[in-house]
Each structure stands twice: as C-alpha cells, then as structure tokens.
Design a protein around this motif. Structure first.
Motif, PDB file in Angstrom:
ATOM      1  N   UNK A 152       0.861  -1.178   0.000  1.00  0.00           N
ATOM      2  CA  UNK A 152       0.000   0.000   0.000  1.00  0.00           C
ATOM      3  C   UNK A 152       0.898   1.227   0.000  1.00  0.00           C
ATOM      4  N   UNK A 153       0.661   2.161  -0.933  1.00  0.00           N
ATOM      5  CA  UNK A 153       1.634   3.240  -1.128  1.00  0.00           C
ATOM      6  C   UNK A 153       0.921   4.586  -1.345  1.00  0.00           C
ATOM      7  N   UNK A 154       0.486   5.166  -0.244  1.00  0.00           N
ATOM      8  CA  UNK A 154       0.006   6.554  -0.240  1.00  0.00           C
ATOM      9  C   UNK A 154       0.717   7.266   0.915  1.00  0.00           C
ATOM     10  N   UNK A 155       2.012   7.518   0.767  1.00  0.00           N
ATOM     11  CA  UNK A 155       2.796   8.054   1.882  1.00  0.00           C
ATOM     12  C   UNK A 155       2.288   9.390   2.397  1.00  0.00           C
ATOM     13  N   UNK A 156       1.627  10.149   1.540  1.00  0.00           N
ATOM     14  CA  UNK A 156       1.115  11.449   1.973  1.00  0.00           C
ATOM     15  C   UNK A 156      -0.093  11.319   2.883  1.00  0.00           C
ATOM     16  N   UNK A 157      -0.673  10.120   2.971  1.00  0.00           N
ATOM     17  CA  UNK A 157      -1.902   9.936   3.751  1.00  0.00           C
ATOM     18  C   UNK A 157      -1.830   8.692   4.629  1.00  0.00           C
ATOM     19  N   UNK A 158      -0.626   8.304   5.073  1.00  0.00           N
ATOM     20  CA  UNK A 158      -0.445   7.106   5.905  1.00  0.00           C
ATOM     21  C   UNK A 158      -1.115   5.888   5.278  1.00  0.00           C
ATOM     22  N   UNK A 159      -1.019   5.819   3.950  1.00  0.00           N
ATOM     23  CA  UNK A 159      -1.567   4.692   3.183  1.00  0.00           C
ATOM     24  C   UNK A 159      -3.069   4.512   3.396  1.00  0.00           C
ATOM     25  N   UNK A 160      -3.779   5.605   3.668  1.00  0.00           N
ATOM     26  CA  UNK A 160      -5.230   5.535   3.845  1.00  0.00           C
ATOM     27  C   UNK A 160      -5.874   4.944   2.600  1.00  0.00           C
ATOM     28  N   UNK A 161      -6.907   4.150   2.823  1.00  0.00           N
ATOM     29  CA  UNK A 161      -7.545   3.408   1.736  1.00  0.00           C
ATOM     30  C   UNK A 161      -8.556   4.304   1.022  1.00  0.00           C
ATOM     31  N   UNK A 162      -8.213   4.709  -0.154  1.00  0.00           N
ATOM     32  CA  UNK A 162      -9.055   5.598  -0.962  1.00  0.00           C
ATOM     33  C   UNK A 162      -9.829   4.798  -1.995  1.00  0.00           C
ATOM     34  N   UNK A 196       1.575  -8.457   6.335  1.00  0.00           N
ATOM     35  CA  UNK A 196       2.730  -8.127   7.168  1.00  0.00           C
ATOM     36  C   UNK A 196       2.521  -6.700   7.652  1.00  0.00           C
ATOM     37  N   UNK A 197       2.231  -6.554   8.934  1.00  0.00           N
ATOM     38  CA  UNK A 197       1.745  -5.281   9.477  1.00  0.00           C
ATOM     39  C   UNK A 197       2.794  -4.643  10.376  1.00  0.00           C
ATOM     40  N   UNK A 198       3.175  -3.433  10.042  1.00  0.00           N
ATOM     41  CA  UNK A 198       3.985  -2.608  10.916  1.00  0.00           C
ATOM     42  C   UNK A 198       3.292  -1.266  11.054  1.00  0.00           C
ATOM     43  N   UNK A 199       3.359  -0.682  12.241  1.00  0.00           N
ATOM     44  CA  UNK A 199       2.725   0.610  12.447  1.00  0.00           C
ATOM     45  C   UNK A 199       1.210   0.484  12.513  1.00  0.00           C
ATOM     46  N   UNK A 200       0.536   1.564  12.168  1.00  0.00           N
ATOM     47  CA  UNK A 200      -0.915   1.622  12.318  1.00  0.00           C
ATOM     48  C   UNK A 200      -1.642   0.743  11.307  1.00  0.00           C
ATOM     49  N   UNK A 201      -2.604  -0.012  11.807  1.00  0.00           N
ATOM     50  CA  UNK A 201      -3.593  -0.719  10.979  1.00  0.00           C
ATOM     51  C   UNK A 201      -4.933  -0.388  11.626  1.00  0.00           C
ATOM     52  N   UNK A 202      -5.515   0.705  11.204  1.00  0.00           N
ATOM     53  CA  UNK A 202      -6.710   1.230  11.853  1.00  0.00           C
ATOM     54  C   UNK A 202      -7.884   1.264  10.884  1.00  0.00           C
ATOM     55  N   UNK A 203      -9.089   1.165  11.436  1.00  0.00           N
ATOM     56  CA  UNK A 203     -10.292   1.293  10.627  1.00  0.00           C
ATOM     57  C   UNK A 203     -10.268   0.340   9.456  1.00  0.00           C
ATOM     58  N   UNK A 204     -10.438   0.892   8.247  1.00  0.00           N
ATOM     59  CA  UNK A 204     -10.415   0.073   7.049  1.00  0.00           C
ATOM     60  C   UNK A 204      -9.093  -0.644   6.857  1.00  0.00           C
ATOM     61  N   UNK A 205      -7.999  -0.057   7.336  1.00  0.00           N
ATOM     62  CA  UNK A 205      -6.710  -0.736   7.253  1.00  0.00           C
ATOM     63  C   UNK A 205      -6.696  -2.004   8.084  1.00  0.00           C
ATOM     64  N   UNK A 206      -7.253  -1.934   9.293  1.00  0.00           N
ATOM     65  CA  UNK A 206      -7.356  -3.128  10.132  1.00  0.00           C
ATOM     66  C   UNK A 206      -8.261  -4.156   9.469  1.00  0.00           C
ATOM     67  N   UNK A 207      -9.376  -3.701   8.898  1.00  0.00           N
ATOM     68  CA  UNK A 207     -10.314  -4.632   8.278  1.00  0.00           C
ATOM     69  C   UNK A 207      -9.696  -5.330   7.074  1.00  0.00           C
ATOM     70  N   UNK A 208      -8.828  -4.641   6.346  1.00  0.00           N
ATOM     71  CA  UNK A 208      -8.127  -5.283   5.240  1.00  0.00           C
ATOM     72  C   UNK A 208      -7.198  -6.364   5.772  1.00  0.00           C
ATOM     73  N   UNK A 209      -6.512  -6.088   6.875  1.00  0.00           N
ATOM     74  CA  UNK A 209      -5.646  -7.109   7.482  1.00  0.00           C
ATOM     75  C   UNK A 209      -6.469  -8.283   7.998  1.00  0.00           C
ATOM     76  N   UNK A 210      -7.641  -7.997   8.586  1.00  0.00           N
ATOM     77  CA  UNK A 210      -8.503  -9.081   9.078  1.00  0.00           C
ATOM     78  C   UNK A 210      -8.956  -9.996   7.935  1.00  0.00           C
TER      79      UNK A 210
END
Length: 253
Positions: A26-36, A105-119
């Motif tokens: 996931x590569x949106x460095x300007x937005x902490x890889x937020x899922x757009x 492979x999770x490092x740092x924040x996996x929040x909201x939709x990011x966590x759900x993608x990991x789940x």
C-alpha cells in the motif's frame, strides 16, 4: 527467485509479481496509506490477477505504516447509496475469497479500514510497532467492512467488543496474545519472515492449499466437504509424487 514489476498502472500500490506470489505494498505516503477509492479500484485489479492466475499474496504497507484507515475526506462525501454499494466491504470479501492463502505483514498503524483489510487476510504477522484498532464509532459510523463479523471469529467476542465498542487498540504483543497475529518479529526482519512463511507454504501442494482454504472458509462446514476435497486430491499426480518421495526418503533413512 525472479521478480517482475506489474506493468499495469498503479497510483496507490507497488505491485511485484513473482513465480509463486504477488507482493502488494500500500503506497500513499502522503496519507499514511489511507484506503481511498482509487486504492480500492487498484486492489480489485490485483484480485482479478490472482483469481485468473492463483498465487500467494503478501500485503504490506509503505513507510512503517500498514494503513491508517479509510480516506476520511472521501467517507465524508459518501451517503446511503454508497454505503449500500459496500465499496470497501465488497473488496475485502473478495480478498478473503482469493483462491490461495493471503498474508498481511503489518507494521505501524492498521486502523479502521486498514485493520479490516488485514482481518480479511488468512494470516497476519506483525512488527513490534504494529497497532490494530477500529475507531469508527468515534466518527459516527460502524466498522462495516468486515470487522463486526470477522473480529469475533479471530479474537473472540469479548476482545472484539473491547475493540469495536470501547475503542481499545491492540499493540503487537496483545495482538499475538489474542491470536490475531501468528508472530511478532523485529521491524528489519518483517518482510524476510513474511517471505519465509510464504516459502514454506509454497513448498506445499498448491492444490492442497487451495482446497484446504476452501473447506476451512466454507460456511457450515460439513464432513462431506472434507471428503470431496480429499477425493479430488487423492486422484492427483501431485499427491502420488509427494507421497512416493516421502516413502523413498524414509526407506533410505
């Protein structure tokens, strides 16, 4: 192992194709890889690739962050119709149903939709700075892209409610204790260990991996499903070759 970069045009992902796996960052460095919405569309392209040519999937995030959540600016503009389309949930369910095993492979924040993608992945490993959480209720919404269904299965109802209702975050150590991740490894070894795990799976029968995943994920598991899957594998040349080699090695020991 030969690796090639996927020639498709991706704006929010780095995609590397290997003989037996696809590595997606996931590569949106300007937005902490937020899922757009754009990232959702590009992840659908990856799913299409893996459905057509089944391989293992390694999913990770750029810059020491997995994904800091969904893109809040986009969520603010979504209404009832967008919610009913299940923009995020349809993708994560598609990830869940990919034919071959998936690893986050999770490092740092996996929040909201990011966590759900990991789940939605079959397996997870974490670096020491990993943090999983679902703070959606603080934004006036629910974790509607799979957390309310998957998290109780992954960590149990009590811990799931602590996360979903009380806003508890799980750090890497707590995530391992809860069974959410299978291992916590040093940051500098996270991808190395992730690939080692995929290497181990890649040495197994691809057909056996696919059918095992299919049976495990089937709702209302039934012994007949196990029997049918086993019947397919018993007739395969791969099974015969592997068992013959095993017996030959044992006879030489």
């Amino acid at each position: 192992m030969t690796a090639t970069t996927d020639r498709r045009s991706y704006d929010t992902l780095l995609v590397e194709e290997r003989a037996d796996r696809v590595v997606v960052t996931l590569h949106r460095p300007e937005a902490r890889n937020a899922i757009s919405g754009r990232m959702i569309s590009e992840l659908h392209q990856v799913c299409e690739l893996l459905e057509r040519d089944p391989k293992l999937l390694l999913l990770t995030g750029h810059g020491g962050v997995f994904a800091g959540g969904a893109d809040i600016a986009e969520l603010l503009q979504r209404g009832r119709d967008e919610a009913l389309r299940g923009i995020n949930s349809r993708l994560f369910e598609r990830v869940r149903r990919l034919p071959m095993p998936t690893l986050a492979a999770v490092e740092g924040w996996a929040l909201g939709g990011g966590a759900e993608l990991a789940y939605a992945c079959d397996l997870r490993i974490a670096g020491p700075a990993a943090v999983f959480g679902n703070p959606e209720q603080g934004l006036g919404i629910i974790a509607a892209a799979g957390a309310c269904r998957r998290l109780p299965e992954l960590v149990g109802e009590s811990v799931a409610k602590q996360i979903l209702l009380a806003g508890r975050n799980l750090d890497a150590r707590e995530a391992r204790a809860a069974g959410l991740v299978m291992d916590v490894v040093p940051t500098e070894k996270l991808l190395e260990e992730a690939h080692a795990l995929l290497d181990r799976m890649a040495r197994s029968s691809a057909a056996a991996l696919r059918l095992t995943k299919l049976v495990v994920d089937s709702p209302g598991a039934h012994p007949v499903a196990d029997d049918l899957a086993q019947a397919v594998l018993f007739e395969g040349e791969d099974k015969k070759d592997r068992m013959t080699r095993f017996l030959e090695r044992r006879s030489r020991a």
